[in-house]
Design an enzyme around this catalytic site. Structure first.
Site, short mmCIF file in Angstrom:
data_model
loop_
_atom_site.label_atom_id
_atom_site.label_comp_id
_atom_site.label_asym_id
_atom_site.label_seq_id
_atom_site.Cartn_x
_atom_site.Cartn_y
_atom_site.Cartn_z
CE1 TYR A 66 -9.63 29.12 -19.43
CE2 TYR A 66 -11.78 28.30 -18.79
CZ TYR A 66 -10.55 28.10 -19.38
OH TYR A 66 -10.23 26.87 -19.90
CE1 TYR A 116 -13.12 25.09 -22.61
CE2 TYR A 116 -15.27 24.14 -22.18
CZ TYR A 116 -14.04 24.58 -21.72
OH TYR A 116 -13.72 24.49 -20.39
CG ASP A 122 -18.12 17.65 -25.57
OD1 ASP A 122 -19.13 17.64 -24.85
OD2 ASP A 122 -17.10 18.30 -25.32
C1 LIG Z 1 -18.56 22.89 -20.48
C2 LIG Z 1 -18.10 21.93 -21.50
C3 LIG Z 1 -17.13 20.95 -21.21
C4 LIG Z 1 -16.46 20.88 -19.86
O1 LIG Z 1 -17.35 20.61 -18.82
P1 LIG Z 1 -16.95 20.99 -17.31
O2 LIG Z 1 -18.08 20.43 -16.50
O3 LIG Z 1 -16.84 22.47 -17.25
O4 LIG Z 1 -15.66 20.30 -17.02
C5 LIG Z 1 -16.78 20.06 -22.20
N1 LIG Z 1 -17.34 20.13 -23.43
C6 LIG Z 1 -18.27 21.04 -23.74
C7 LIG Z 1 -18.87 21.04 -25.10
C8 LIG Z 1 -18.68 21.97 -22.80
O5 LIG Z 1 -19.58 22.91 -23.13
#
Ligand SMILES: *Cc1c(COP(=O)(O)O)cnc(C)c1O
Length: 441
Positions: A35, A161, A262
């Site tokens: 970014y 995110y 997530d």
């Molecule tokens: C960093 C992150 C991702 C993406 O992971 P990458 O390894 O950068 O592709 C997805 N979800 C959350 C909550 C994150 O913090």
């Protein structure tokens, strides 16, 4: 056109023999960073150990970022080094199609043991974003196999995110995410407001109303809800009430919608519990892990689900989960993950994270009195100072480097999530530097 640089052999000669001014100029002319515009400032790092990064000019910075949640044991850890070296001596990589290996099995066992009981099927993949893609694919294939093809949308939270690939982007915050830039190409999902009730405040039942209305109205088209449990990361570093998560779980069950948690940022103890879901004693149907999985050594992520969901997917038209990266379950990465998990368990991480949480709460409190500061919040080993105005990232990063610390603010957020092994003295330097720099704004 490929031409061998005249000093190619110097590249083996270690950092001292390099011309760093030239190297940084090359980097800024040719290499993209996360970014960042081409040419944005970068600091060359030549080594890292414990919580310190060594820059090419010899300066040593205290790391407040854990390289984005990942390096929970600090850098250059002898146990992780030896686990990776031992595996390197046996086999760096082998395809996972039709083959298996010890590091994958050892890691799978640990993940099944450490996560709530119904989560027992493990998909090992390359990065967090891919883990989110796989989670979404699992949910879509599940409903296809159950002959409910209209259930193909996702309900996500504002301020979320979930990664940078297209399906992951589609569930990131629609304003700060990249929806406008890729309008028409990013699938259109549903969004509930950012959970308004703070982690530490009394539960406000009104905080779930809009979410409840959305899931009820759209249940026939919803495959899954996806969220970062309790702590939203890169979308705004926001911590919300665990009761919100319990309400979401109950609503998903009531309306026949899967729940994807997530935990790529929050997993492995960062919020003070092993999983952030543990704050609410909630078990998701699908769980994403990443970032700290290998202790920051290598890129690896995992998507886990239940036997029931895996069985339904297996009965579907395709007969299997339709995903399989080339470097799936890379043995070096799995070996690092096994060593990192064993070290975490042996290391009384609860005590470490608890001590960091107490110290962050105590020492960041002074920032509340600063004119530039709008909010201060701490959860586990995450400390956040939110400013009233958008920050000048480059200027601020440079000031932090000059002060001997590595922090990477964004937007209106100065935040730290140090390695769990940080000493109270080093952590005090980080918090005092944040207070001093923000006092000057
Ligand atoms: C960093 C992150 C991702 C993406 O992971 P990458 O390894 O950068 O592709 C997805 N979800 C959350 C909550 C994150 O913090």
């Amino acid at each position: 056109m490929v031409s061998r640089p005249p000093d190619a052999c110097a590249q083996d000669g270690g950092p001292q023999s390099r011309d760093w001014a030239r190297d940084v100029a090359f980097d800024q002319a040719h290499l993209w960073h996360p970014y960042a515009a081409m040419g944005a400032p970068v600091w060359p790092v030549v080594a890292a150990d414990g919580v310190r990064l060594t820059l090419a000019d010899g300066r040593r910075l205290i790391d407040g970022m854990s390289s984005w949640w990942a390096a929970i044991h600090g850098y250059n850890h002898p146990l992780l080094n030896s686990a990776v070296s031992a595996q390197l001596g046996r086999m760096a990589h082998v395809m996972f199609g039709g083959l298996t290996h010890g590091p994958a099995v050892d890691l799978g066992r640990r993940l099944v043991d450490l996560t709530p009981a119904p989560l027992e099927k493990v998909f090992l993949c390359d990065s967090g974003s891919v883990a989110v893609e796989v989670a979404i694919k699992m949910a879509l294939q599940y409903w296809q196999a159950r002959r409910r093809p209209t259930k193909h949308r996702l309900l996500a939270l504002r301020g979320a995110y979930h990664g940078d690939t297209f399906a992951a982007m589609s569930v990131c915050d629609p304003v700060t995410g990249m929806h406008r830039l890729f309008a028409g190409l990013v699938p259109e999902q549903l969004f509930a407001p950012r959970p308004a009730c703070r982690f530490e405040d009394p539960w406000e039942p009104a905080a779930i109303t809009e979410f409840a209305d959305l899931i009820a109205a759209h249940k026939d088209e919803l495959a899954a809800v996806i969220l970062e449990p309790v702590a939203q990361g890169a979308g705004g570093m926001w911590f919300y009430h665990p009761q919100y998560l319990r309400e979401v779980r109950a609503l998903c069950d009531a309306h026949g919608v899967l729940l994807i948690a997530d935990e790529i940022a929050t997993g492995f103890g960062r919020t003070g519990r092993f999983l952030a879901c543990d704050h609410a004693s909630v078990t998701p149907d699908i769980l994403c892990l990443g970032k700290a999985l290998t202790g920051g050594y290598m890129t690896l992520a995992a998507t886990m689900t239940t036997a029931e969901i895996a069985a339904v997917i297996g009965r579907g038209e395709a007969g299997c989960l339709m995903h399989g990266p080339t470097f799936m379950a890379n043995p070096l990465a799995c070996a690092a993950a096994v060593a990192s998990i064993d070290l975490l368990i042996a290391d009384d991480w609860q005590a470490r994270v608890g001590r960091i949480a107490d110290q962050l709460a105590r020492e960041l409190d002074v920032c509340r009195g600063l004119a530039a500061v709008g909010d201060v919040r701490v959860l586990g080993a995450i400390g956040v100072v939110e400013t009233r105005e958008v920050l000048d990232l480059a200027a601020l990063t440079a000031r932090f480097v000059d002060a001997g610390v590595w922090l990477r603010p964004f937007g209106r957020l100065v935040y730290l999530m140090p390695p769990y092994v940080i000493s109270p003295e080093d952590l005090s330097i980080l918090t005092a530097t944040i207070a001093a720099v923000l006092a000057d704004l």
